[in-house]
Design a protein around this motif. Structure first.
Motif, PDB file in Angstrom:
ATOM      1  N   ARG A 180       0.963  -1.381   0.083  1.00 25.53           N
ATOM      2  CA  ARG A 180      -0.120   0.392  -0.452  1.00 25.53           C
ATOM      3  C   ARG A 180       0.550   1.014  -0.010  1.00 25.53           C
ATOM      4  N   ARG A 181       2.244   0.690   0.460  1.00 24.70           N
ATOM      5  CA  ARG A 181       3.308   2.046   0.466  1.00 24.70           C
ATOM      6  C   ARG A 181       4.341   2.053  -0.142  1.00 24.70           C
ATOM      7  N   VAL A 182       5.077   3.174  -0.912  1.00 27.75           N
ATOM      8  CA  VAL A 182       6.041   2.695  -1.534  1.00 27.75           C
ATOM      9  C   VAL A 182       7.003   1.861  -0.708  1.00 27.75           C
ATOM     10  N   ARG A 183       6.872   2.543   0.482  1.00 26.92           N
ATOM     11  CA  ARG A 183       8.586   1.717   1.551  1.00 26.92           C
ATOM     12  C   ARG A 183       8.295   0.429   1.690  1.00 26.92           C
ATOM     13  N   ASP A 184       6.647   0.703   2.243  1.00 24.62           N
ATOM     14  CA  ASP A 184       6.856  -1.289   1.889  1.00 24.62           C
ATOM     15  C   ASP A 184       7.506  -2.163   1.359  1.00 24.62           C
ATOM     16  N   ILE A 185       7.661  -1.662  -0.250  1.00 21.87           N
ATOM     17  CA  ILE A 185       8.108  -2.754  -1.170  1.00 21.87           C
ATOM     18  C   ILE A 185       9.361  -3.357  -0.825  1.00 21.87           C
ATOM     19  N   VAL A 186      10.128  -3.162  -0.365  1.00 21.93           N
ATOM     20  CA  VAL A 186      11.400  -3.606  -0.628  1.00 21.93           C
ATOM     21  C   VAL A 186      11.085  -5.177   0.817  1.00 21.93           C
ATOM     22  N   PRO A 187      10.549  -3.797   2.284  1.00 17.86           N
ATOM     23  CA  PRO A 187      10.401  -5.612   3.091  1.00 17.86           C
ATOM     24  C   PRO A 187       9.387  -6.752   3.196  1.00 17.86           C
ATOM     25  N   THR A 188       8.093  -5.583   2.365  1.00 15.65           N
ATOM     26  CA  THR A 188       7.062  -7.017   1.556  1.00 15.65           C
ATOM     27  C   THR A 188       7.855  -7.689   0.785  1.00 15.65           C
ATOM     28  N   LEU A 189       8.971  -7.683  -0.030  1.00 16.21           N
ATOM     29  CA  LEU A 189       9.086  -8.856  -1.013  1.00 16.21           C
ATOM     30  C   LEU A 189      10.157  -9.714  -0.003  1.00 16.21           C
ATOM     31  N   ARG A 190      10.860  -9.378   0.673  1.00 17.06           N
ATOM     32  CA  ARG A 190      11.977 -10.101   1.101  1.00 17.06           C
ATOM     33  C   ARG A 190      11.498 -10.879   1.993  1.00 17.06           C
ATOM     34  N   THR A 191      10.304 -10.299   3.031  1.00 17.57           N
ATOM     35  CA  THR A 191       8.976 -11.391   3.653  1.00 17.57           C
ATOM     36  C   THR A 191       8.817 -12.568   2.848  1.00 17.57           C
ATOM     37  N   ALA A 192       8.133 -12.218   1.145  1.00 22.62           N
ATOM     38  CA  ALA A 192       7.684 -13.254   0.901  1.00 22.62           C
ATOM     39  C   ALA A 192       8.694 -13.297  -0.262  1.00 22.62           C
ATOM     40  N   ILE A 193       9.690 -13.454  -0.095  1.00 22.39           N
ATOM     41  CA  ILE A 193      10.999 -14.708  -1.174  1.00 22.39           C
ATOM     42  C   ILE A 193      11.604 -15.445   0.750  1.00 22.39           C
ATOM     43  N   ALA A 194      11.307 -15.051   1.839  1.00 20.17           N
ATOM     44  CA  ALA A 194      12.024 -15.959   2.362  1.00 20.17           C
ATOM     45  C   ALA A 194      10.227 -16.825   2.485  1.00 20.17           C
ATOM     46  N   ALA A 195       9.808 -16.746   2.614  1.00 11.36           N
ATOM     47  CA  ALA A 195       8.091 -16.894   2.512  1.00 11.36           C
ATOM     48  C   ALA A 195       8.217 -18.548   1.531  1.00 11.36           C
TER      49      ALA A 195
END
Length: 632
Positions: A180-195
């Motif tokens: 929902r916010r540009v600043r959340d792109i990086v942490p969200t993708l890192r979490t997704a790839i680890a999952a």
């Protein structure tokens, strides 16, 4: 007195009401402030002059995770991330159907042990991927699907291609998130790839709305009116939109870690390994059944192979473990699995699952000691309440378990009589195949004989992709992968149409390999158009199409059981000419050039080595090789 009491009651009511109203108002204001990120904006800034965009953040995370390819079918919702990936040296490969993009990402995930990535546009672009995502879920492949979406403020307001994408993918994916916010792109993708790579691997989905991917000035132009309204309500709306815009981009370009997060991979306990060592050490007729999970990281294929050879137990290989021991290895038993399982006194199911592939566990002898190892608890105990019981059920990584098991057995040897008995049965079964190969067919070529010629022609660096029913199932008995990670099939979901995507991903991540695709003619219909993709991207693969003009795996049962071949018939289509129309090379094999089968296969191989995509249309007849097989 009554009047005084009433007055006192009223006097106490109004302050309480005012306090409640004030509290409600404060809570509402704080809620709006939180929603608009007003507190975050006090401590961070919005760079209104920056031309950077969220696609750059996506690309940076992918590069930090070693991603080399992004498969896609282009759409305006995702253009910024595709452009950013190209600029960072990540190869963007566009296909003719979104499902192919996900299949290609699946192949990369299986062959490299890293996450495979596909990016598709919103709405129908995403719905087109559902089959491939489900296939990845069943096959336990770590695939990252990036999906475009309508702007955050326009969702549920009738925007173009706007649907509830999250509800669609939650049942299919281990992890789903909408940024929902540009600043959340990086942490969200890192979490997704680890999952995707942790525990039981599987697909993950990250939704990226338009306004988090495009730069500030473009989003501002679309979101904020150029002329301030005169009405109070209009001004309130503009104020709200301005703060929504600020919340989208506040803190967007502050430095953040982009690299991989630690993975959570379950491991067998030392006590479990020791119990398994004791069970296996007492075996007289041990048997090992390896499934796809055995080839998952962190154990390299060559280390697993060495462990299996040191163990010295006869084994059956299935799924991604096919080819682990190379061609014609003395420990690899290929035929009569059900009979061998009935005779074994100890069976190790290492990544194998008691689903339909093992007759739900019914092929196991109830007197046998069963050791089963799997990362997934549901798979670990599937049907154990009905048809079989494990003596030891280990939830943990299969490859790591095998290494520890071999270390615990300290070089223990087993009688060679058991392995020799299984090999002799293997040889007898294969002789029946040779007999079937010389039997005449009513028209065209005997598919068993053709596949024997393919087996003798395949080079040592061949990587096999299989996609089909009857022809491919026959090939599974006759054609051997030359080494580890040299065989790709859809997996337990049995999906037709994986061929082109798997071949695309395989050739890109293993360019030194010769990618040979074995297609049934029915399945080839899904992949034909992607020869345009192979030609455009200069990806040379060779496809052998077993063309018997029908859905033969279905008609084998339907006709004798129900007396009709309705919907089972196709035509002897000139698939080689269709491929030539897409820019590929086309060859044909039929009874007219029966004596040149190997020559034509070699010609196709040479064309492929010279950089061409090739289709060999092989006209085949029908045999009784697979009579009695089931497809439900």
């Amino acid at each position: 007195m009554e009047t005084s009491a009433a007055a006192a009651s009223a006097g106490g009511f109004f302050p309480s009401f005012l306090l409640l109203a004030f509290g409600t108002l404060v809570a509402a204001v704080l809620g709006v402030a939180h929603r608009l990120g007003l507190f975050y904006q006090l401590m961070h800034k919005v760079d209104k002059t920056s031309i950077r965009h969220g696609g750059e953040s996506v690309a940076a995370v992918l590069r930090a995770h070693g991603v080399r390819f992004v498969f896609t079918l282009v759409g305006g919702h995702i253009s910024p991330l595709l452009v950013a990936c190209e600029k960072l040296g990540i190869r963007v490969v566009d296909t003719r159907h979104e499902v192919t993009a996900v299949f290609a990402a699946d192949a990369v995930a299986r062959l490299t042990g890293t996450v495979g990535v596909a990016a598709v546009t919103a709405g129908p672009g995403l719905t087109n991927t559902v089959t491939a995502v489900k296939n990845a879920q069943v096959a336990q492949s770590p695939v990252l699907l990036l999906g475009g979406a309508a702007s955050t403020l326009l969702q549920k307001r009738g925007a173009l291609q706007a649907i509830d994408q999250m509800s669609l993918f939650r049942p299919l994916c281990k992890f789903c998130a909408s940024v929902r916010r540009v600043r959340d792109i990086v942490p969200t993708l890192r979490t997704a790839i680890a999952a995707a790579q942790s525990g039981t691997p599987g697909p993950v989905f990250v939704e990226l709305p338009l306004d988090v991917l495009y730069p500030y000035f473009m989003v501002e132009k679309e979101m904020i009116p150029t002329k301030l309204p005169n009405s109070l309500m209009g001004r309130v709306v503009v104020w709200y939109l301005q703060h929504c815009l600020a919340n989208l981009f506040v803190g967007a370009w502050e430095p953040r870690p982009e690299g991989p997060l630690p993975l959570d991979i379950p491991q067998a306990s030392p006590q479990q390994v020791q119990r398994c060592v004791e069970i296996l050490s007492r075996a007289k007729r041990p048997l090992l059944v390896l499934g796809s999970q055995a080839l998952l990281p962190p154990t390299p294929a060559n280390k697993l192979r060495a462990a299996v050879e040191t163990l010295g137990v006869p084994c059956f290989l299935g799924g991604m473990s096919r080819g682990l021991l190379g061609r014609n290895h003395p420990l690899h038993i290929r035929q009569n699995r059900s009979a061998a399982l009935k005779k074994a006194d100890v069976v190790v199911l290492a990544g194998a699952v008691c689903d339909f592939r093992l007759s739900y566990g019914r092929v196991l002898n109830r007197k046998s000691s069963i050791i089963i190892v799997n990362r997934n608890r549901d798979d670990l105990l599937l049907n154990s309440d009905i048809f079989w019981k494990p003596q030891e059920a280990v939830q943990g990584d299969v490859g790591s378990f095998m290494i520890k098991l071999v270390e615990g057995l300290q070089g223990q040897m087993w009688s060679s009589d058991w392995a020799e008995e299984l090999r002799k049965a293997d040889q007898q079964k294969e002789q029946t195949y040779r007999d079937k190969a010389v039997m005449p067919v009513l028209q065209h070529l005997n598919p068993v004989w053709v596949l024997q010629q393919v087996e003798e022609t395949l080079p040592d660096n061949a990587l096999l992709v299989v996609d089909g029913g009857d022809f491919v199932a026959t090939a599974a008995y006759l054609v051997q992968p030359r080494g580890p990670l040299r065989w790709l099939d859809p997996g337990a979901f049995g999906t037709l149409g994986v061929g082109a995507g798997f071949a695309l991903g395989a050739k890109l991540c293993q360019p030194e390999a010769e990618v040979w695709c074995l297609f049934g003619d029915g399945a080839f219909g899904y992949s034909l158009i992607e020869f345009d993709t192979f030609v455009r991207h200069k990806v040379p693969v060779i496809a052998l199409v077993g063309n018997d003009a029908g859905w033969t795996q279905i008609s084998r049962e339907q006709v004798p059981r129900l007396g009709s071949d309705v919907a089972c018939s196709l035509a002897y289509t000139d698939y080689h000419k269709a491929a030539m129309g897409l820019g590929a090379q086309g060859l044909i094999l039929s009874r007219d050039n029966e004596d040149q089968v190997v020559k034509v296969l070699r010609e196709g191989q040479k064309l492929c080595q010279d950089g061409h995509a090739v289709v060999v249309n092989i006209l085949i007849g029908r045999t009784d090789f697979r009579d009695g097989s089931i497809s439900v």
